[in-house]
Design a protein around this motif. Structure first.
Motif, PDB file in Angstrom:
ATOM      1  N   SER A 183      -5.471  21.168  31.026  1.00 16.33           N
ATOM      2  CA  SER A 183      -6.303  20.192  31.725  1.00 16.33           C
ATOM      3  C   SER A 183      -7.386  19.727  30.764  1.00 16.33           C
ATOM      4  O   SER A 183      -7.872  20.505  29.932  1.00 16.33           O
ATOM      5  CB  SER A 183      -6.934  20.796  32.977  1.00 16.33           C
ATOM      6  N   LEU A 184      -7.764  18.460  30.882  1.00 13.24           N
ATOM      7  CA  LEU A 184      -8.834  17.918  30.058  1.00 13.24           C
ATOM      8  C   LEU A 184     -10.153  17.825  30.819  1.00 13.24           C
ATOM      9  O   LEU A 184     -11.147  17.350  30.273  1.00 13.24           O
ATOM     10  CB  LEU A 184      -8.448  16.518  29.556  1.00 13.24           C
ATOM     11  N   ASP A 185     -10.177  18.297  32.056  1.00 11.97           N
ATOM     12  CA  ASP A 185     -11.336  18.098  32.924  1.00 11.97           C
ATOM     13  C   ASP A 185     -12.611  18.701  32.357  1.00 11.97           C
ATOM     14  O   ASP A 185     -13.696  18.128  32.514  1.00 11.97           O
ATOM     15  CB  ASP A 185     -11.067  18.675  34.316  1.00 11.97           C
ATOM     16  N   ARG A 186     -12.524  19.867  31.734  1.00 13.31           N
ATOM     17  CA  ARG A 186     -13.728  20.554  31.252  1.00 13.31           C
ATOM     18  C   ARG A 186     -14.021  20.295  29.781  1.00 13.31           C
ATOM     19  O   ARG A 186     -15.009  20.791  29.247  1.00 13.31           O
ATOM     20  CB  ARG A 186     -13.596  22.073  31.470  1.00 13.31           C
ATOM     21  N   ILE A 187     -13.156  19.540  29.104  1.00 19.14           N
ATOM     22  CA  ILE A 187     -13.315  19.335  27.666  1.00 19.14           C
ATOM     23  C   ILE A 187     -14.250  18.165  27.390  1.00 19.14           C
ATOM     24  O   ILE A 187     -14.080  17.070  27.929  1.00 19.14           O
ATOM     25  CB  ILE A 187     -11.949  19.117  26.989  1.00 19.14           C
ATOM     26  N   LYS A 188     -15.237  18.398  26.538  1.00 21.00           N
ATOM     27  CA  LYS A 188     -16.216  17.371  26.160  1.00 21.00           C
ATOM     28  C   LYS A 188     -15.994  16.864  24.744  1.00 21.00           C
ATOM     29  O   LYS A 188     -16.250  15.696  24.455  1.00 21.00           O
ATOM     30  CB  LYS A 188     -17.637  17.952  26.279  1.00 21.00           C
ATOM     31  N   ILE A 189     -15.549  17.743  23.830  1.00 21.75           N
ATOM     32  CA  ILE A 189     -15.314  17.377  22.440  1.00 21.75           C
ATOM     33  C   ILE A 189     -13.975  17.964  21.999  1.00 21.75           C
ATOM     34  O   ILE A 189     -13.657  19.104  22.337  1.00 21.75           O
ATOM     35  CB  ILE A 189     -16.426  17.930  21.511  1.00 21.75           C
ATOM     36  N   ILE A 190     -13.211  17.182  21.240  1.00 20.79           N
ATOM     37  CA  ILE A 190     -12.002  17.698  20.596  1.00 20.79           C
ATOM     38  C   ILE A 190     -12.106  17.415  19.107  1.00 20.79           C
ATOM     39  O   ILE A 190     -12.291  16.269  18.698  1.00 20.79           O
ATOM     40  CB  ILE A 190     -10.721  17.042  21.152  1.00 20.79           C
ATOM     41  N   THR A 191     -12.026  18.474  18.299  1.00 19.15           N
ATOM     42  CA  THR A 191     -11.961  18.305  16.854  1.00 19.15           C
ATOM     43  C   THR A 191     -10.502  18.273  16.431  1.00 19.15           C
ATOM     44  O   THR A 191      -9.727  19.167  16.767  1.00 19.15           O
ATOM     45  CB  THR A 191     -12.671  19.461  16.126  1.00 19.15           C
ATOM     46  N   LEU A 192     -10.133  17.223  15.694  1.00 16.38           N
ATOM     47  CA  LEU A 192      -8.769  17.094  15.203  1.00 16.38           C
ATOM     48  C   LEU A 192      -8.776  16.529  13.788  1.00 16.38           C
ATOM     49  O   LEU A 192      -9.764  15.944  13.332  1.00 16.38           O
ATOM     50  CB  LEU A 192      -7.929  16.216  16.136  1.00 16.38           C
ATOM     51  N   ALA A 193      -7.657  16.719  13.093  1.00 20.14           N
ATOM     52  CA  ALA A 193      -7.447  16.117  11.780  1.00 20.14           C
ATOM     53  C   ALA A 193      -6.661  14.828  12.008  1.00 20.14           C
ATOM     54  O   ALA A 193      -5.534  14.881  12.518  1.00 20.14           O
ATOM     55  CB  ALA A 193      -6.680  17.067  10.869  1.00 20.14           C
ATOM     56  N   PRO A 194      -7.204  13.670  11.665  1.00 14.86           N
ATOM     57  CA  PRO A 194      -6.508  12.419  11.994  1.00 14.86           C
ATOM     58  C   PRO A 194      -5.136  12.298  11.365  1.00 14.86           C
ATOM     59  O   PRO A 194      -4.237  11.657  11.937  1.00 14.86           O
ATOM     60  CB  PRO A 194      -7.470  11.342  11.476  1.00 14.86           C
ATOM     61  N   GLU A 195      -4.929  12.926  10.200  1.00 20.29           N
ATOM     62  CA  GLU A 195      -3.621  12.859   9.554  1.00 20.29           C
ATOM     63  C   GLU A 195      -2.576  13.703  10.276  1.00 20.29           C
ATOM     64  O   GLU A 195      -1.378  13.619   9.957  1.00 20.29           O
ATOM     65  CB  GLU A 195      -3.731  13.281   8.079  1.00 20.29           C
ATOM     66  N   ARG A 196      -3.005  14.498  11.277  1.00 20.53           N
ATOM     67  CA  ARG A 196      -2.084  15.313  12.065  1.00 20.53           C
ATOM     68  C   ARG A 196      -1.773  14.669  13.417  1.00 20.53           C
ATOM     69  O   ARG A 196      -1.226  15.305  14.314  1.00 20.53           O
ATOM     70  CB  ARG A 196      -2.686  16.711  12.296  1.00 20.53           C
ATOM     71  N   VAL A 197      -2.125  13.397  13.544  1.00 21.73           N
ATOM     72  CA  VAL A 197      -1.879  12.649  14.777  1.00 21.73           C
ATOM     73  C   VAL A 197      -0.882  11.534  14.470  1.00 21.73           C
ATOM     74  O   VAL A 197      -1.154  10.657  13.642  1.00 21.73           O
ATOM     75  CB  VAL A 197      -3.187  12.041  15.331  1.00 21.73           C
ATOM     76  N   ASN A 198       0.263  11.559  15.126  1.00 25.81           N
ATOM     77  CA  ASN A 198       1.299  10.562  14.842  1.00 25.81           C
ATOM     78  C   ASN A 198       0.877   9.159  15.244  1.00 25.81           C
ATOM     79  O   ASN A 198       1.198   8.185  14.565  1.00 25.81           O
ATOM     80  CB  ASN A 198       2.603  10.941  15.542  1.00 25.81           C
ATOM     81  N   ASP A 199       0.184   9.033  16.367  1.00 28.44           N
ATOM     82  CA  ASP A 199      -0.272   7.733  16.851  1.00 28.44           C
ATOM     83  C   ASP A 199      -1.753   7.854  17.201  1.00 28.44           C
ATOM     84  O   ASP A 199      -2.122   8.516  18.172  1.00 28.44           O
ATOM     85  CB  ASP A 199       0.532   7.316  18.084  1.00 28.44           C
ATOM     86  N   LEU A 200      -2.588   7.192  16.410  1.00 30.26           N
ATOM     87  CA  LEU A 200      -4.037   7.302  16.609  1.00 30.26           C
ATOM     88  C   LEU A 200      -4.510   6.676  17.915  1.00 30.26           C
ATOM     89  O   LEU A 200      -5.684   6.821  18.267  1.00 30.26           O
ATOM     90  CB  LEU A 200      -4.772   6.663  15.429  1.00 30.26           C
ATOM     91  N   GLU A 201      -3.637   6.013  18.637  1.00 30.58           N
ATOM     92  CA  GLU A 201      -4.030   5.452  19.929  1.00 30.58           C
ATOM     93  C   GLU A 201      -4.493   6.546  20.887  1.00 30.58           C
ATOM     94  O   GLU A 201      -5.282   6.299  21.804  1.00 30.58           O
ATOM     95  CB  GLU A 201      -2.852   4.693  20.542  1.00 30.58           C
ATOM     96  N   VAL A 202      -4.038   7.789  20.656  1.00 27.07           N
ATOM     97  CA  VAL A 202      -4.454   8.897  21.511  1.00 27.07           C
ATOM     98  C   VAL A 202      -5.965   9.104  21.433  1.00 27.07           C
ATOM     99  O   VAL A 202      -6.592   9.559  22.411  1.00 27.07           O
ATOM    100  CB  VAL A 202      -3.690  10.196  21.135  1.00 27.07           C
ATOM    101  N   ILE A 203      -6.584   8.758  20.306  1.00 24.09           N
ATOM    102  CA  ILE A 203      -8.038   8.893  20.186  1.00 24.09           C
ATOM    103  C   ILE A 203      -8.724   7.978  21.185  1.00 24.09           C
ATOM    104  O   ILE A 203      -9.668   8.385  21.881  1.00 24.09           O
ATOM    105  CB  ILE A 203      -8.490   8.589  18.741  1.00 24.09           C
ATOM    106  N   GLN A 204      -8.261   6.736  21.281  1.00 26.96           N
ATOM    107  CA  GLN A 204      -8.839   5.806  22.260  1.00 26.96           C
ATOM    108  C   GLN A 204      -8.620   6.306  23.681  1.00 26.96           C
ATOM    109  O   GLN A 204      -9.498   6.197  24.545  1.00 26.96           O
ATOM    110  CB  GLN A 204      -8.214   4.425  22.099  1.00 26.96           C
ATOM    111  N   GLN A 205      -7.450   6.875  23.951  1.00 31.29           N
ATOM    112  CA  GLN A 205      -7.163   7.395  25.287  1.00 31.29           C
ATOM    113  C   GLN A 205      -8.099   8.543  25.650  1.00 31.29           C
ATOM    114  O   GLN A 205      -8.539   8.670  26.798  1.00 31.29           O
ATOM    115  CB  GLN A 205      -5.703   7.834  25.372  1.00 31.29           C
ATOM    116  N   LEU A 206      -8.420   9.377  24.666  1.00 25.06           N
ATOM    117  CA  LEU A 206      -9.336  10.487  24.918  1.00 25.06           C
ATOM    118  C   LEU A 206     -10.760   9.980  25.141  1.00 25.06           C
ATOM    119  O   LEU A 206     -11.459  10.440  26.056  1.00 25.06           O
ATOM    120  CB  LEU A 206      -9.299  11.472  23.745  1.00 25.06           C
TER     121      LEU A 206
END
Length: 411
Positions: A184-207
């Motif tokens: 669940s994403l309900d309690r998450i405020k920050i997500i640290t990720l490596a952008p080169e490990r994301v196949n489609d950066l559109e997920v950043i906008q969705q988050l």
């Protein structure tokens, strides 16, 4: 009514709070509008109030006056990255997470922290599903919980630091991968990720559309990788200089975001000013390059407040020796054991910045990063009455949450 509870009384004596009472803090300096203001602070019902309508409309006096002894009142510190403390590791102590959060939240107020993001390092999927639903929304007399900082598991194994490599993942199916991992994403405020490990950066906008702050870290990203992620909504860099490519003049990597002209918004960056993780010269470089984005974080681990010995960070054992924390049996640093008030003092000394700026780096800046600056990280009228009283050396004398004194240094 006159009273002095709040600065010079023992904690076992009754200290007033602002529930249905009007408190007036006198003989103090306030931090407002980036400067010292010689004025009283008025508090009622957990909020900082404008005294003018109290005088002219309500025509009432304070129920209690608190003499601050000429000391400084500042907003309470906000820690966006803390893995645990006082013997508790948020990613490891799954069976006792409720008690663990309680212990840390009550301990943090001693260092002036009034709000924090419990941080989970890269962990097995089962751990996220177990821990996230059980983290309390609040702790009585403890620092407020703003939401969870999920530091991983979508990071680069080449910059894993103290993260368990066998739990690292790639975001290969967009938002469904993220939701499947955390449950669940309900309690998450920050997500640290490596952008080169994301196949489609559109997920950043969705988050970000869900109100989640996306941070870049534990990464081999180039500057261009970071800029593309920023265009899609990433706003934060996790512990600058640590667990990322070192600065290079031909491709400065994520560090280059501090001076990039290809980002559509302010880039914030956490930095660990514990005297160990970041050299004083590096602190000065960050401060002089991008002052508006600098955020002090502790990145504290379970050994915060404990003696030397063996502890845990996530799935890995750690060892504290000679004032530093390492992955046990290695020379790899794995988090800080310095409390926030000490980080503020170290940073101020290293950069020779105005003390107000050092305080705002741990108050106003993190609040702006999370877009909560109307209620946290400020002493403006209408904001939450979460504040600290400091002496001129920036030592915490007392900590107040919602107008109630939750910690006071013994005199």
């Amino acid at each position: 009514m006159q009273c002095t509870g709040g600065v010079d009384k023992e904690m076992d004596k009754e200290i007033p709070d602002s529930t249905n009472r009007l408190l007036q803090f006198t003989n103090c300096r306030l931090i407002r509008d980036h400067k010292y203001v010689y004025d009283d602070l008025w508090v009622r019902n957990g909020r900082i109030v404008n005294p003018e309508p109290v005088f002219f409309d309500e025509q009432v006096k304070a129920d209690c006056q608190i003499d601050c002894g000429g000391n400084l009142i500042a907003p309470g510190y906000i820690d966006l990255q803390i893995n645990g403390g006082y013997g508790v590791d948020f990613s490891f102590d799954t069976d006792t997470i409720e008690q663990g959060i309680d212990t840390v939240a009550r301990g943090l107020v001693k260092s002036g922290v009034t709000s924090f993001c419990p941080t989970l390092v890269t962990s097995p999927v089962k751990t996220y599903h177990t821990i996230l639903p059980r983290i309390p929304q609040s702790v009585p007399n403890g620092a407020g919980i703003l939401g969870i900082h999920a530091e991983g598991p979508f990071i680069n194994p080449q910059k894993k630091g103290a993260h368990s490599e066998n739990c690292i993942q790639t975001i290969d199916e967009g938002l469904s991968t993220v939701e499947r991992t955390y449950g669940s994403l309900d309690r998450i405020k920050i997500i640290t990720l490596a952008p080169e490990r994301v196949n489609d950066l559109e997920v950043i906008q969705q988050l970000t559309d869900r109100g989640i702050t996306v941070a870049l870290g534990h990464s081999m990203a180039t500057l261009r990788d970071g800029e593309r992620a920023a265009v899609r909504g990433a706003t934060l860099i996790t512990h600058l200089f640590n667990a990322m490519l070192p600065f290079h003049h031909r491709d400065p990597g994520l560090v280059g975001l501090l001076a990039s002209d290809e980002t559509p918004h302010t880039i914030y960056f956490g930095i660990i000013a514990d005297g160990v993780h970041t050299h004083p010269a590096a602190l000065r470089i960050a401060y002089r390059t991008h002052r508006l984005g600098l955020i002090l974080v502790t990145d504290a681990i379970s050994a915060l407040g404990l003696e030397e010995g063996i502890h845990h960070i996530g799935q890995l054992p750690l060892q504290v020796k000679e004032g530093k924390a390492y992955i046990a049996g290695t020379s790899t640093l794995c988090g800080s054991i310095a409390p926030m008030d000490e980080c503020v003092r170290i940073f101020q000394k290293a950069t020779d910045c105005d003390p107000i700026y050092a305080i705002e780096a741990a108050t106003l800046h993190p609040a702006k990063c999370l877009k909560i600056e109307k209620t946290k990280g400020t002493l403006d009228f209408g904001s939450d009455a979460d504040f600290i009283i400091l002496d001129d050396q920036l030592h915490v004398l007392s900590t107040w949450i919602a107008g109630k004194c939750v910690h006071q240094t013994a005199q």
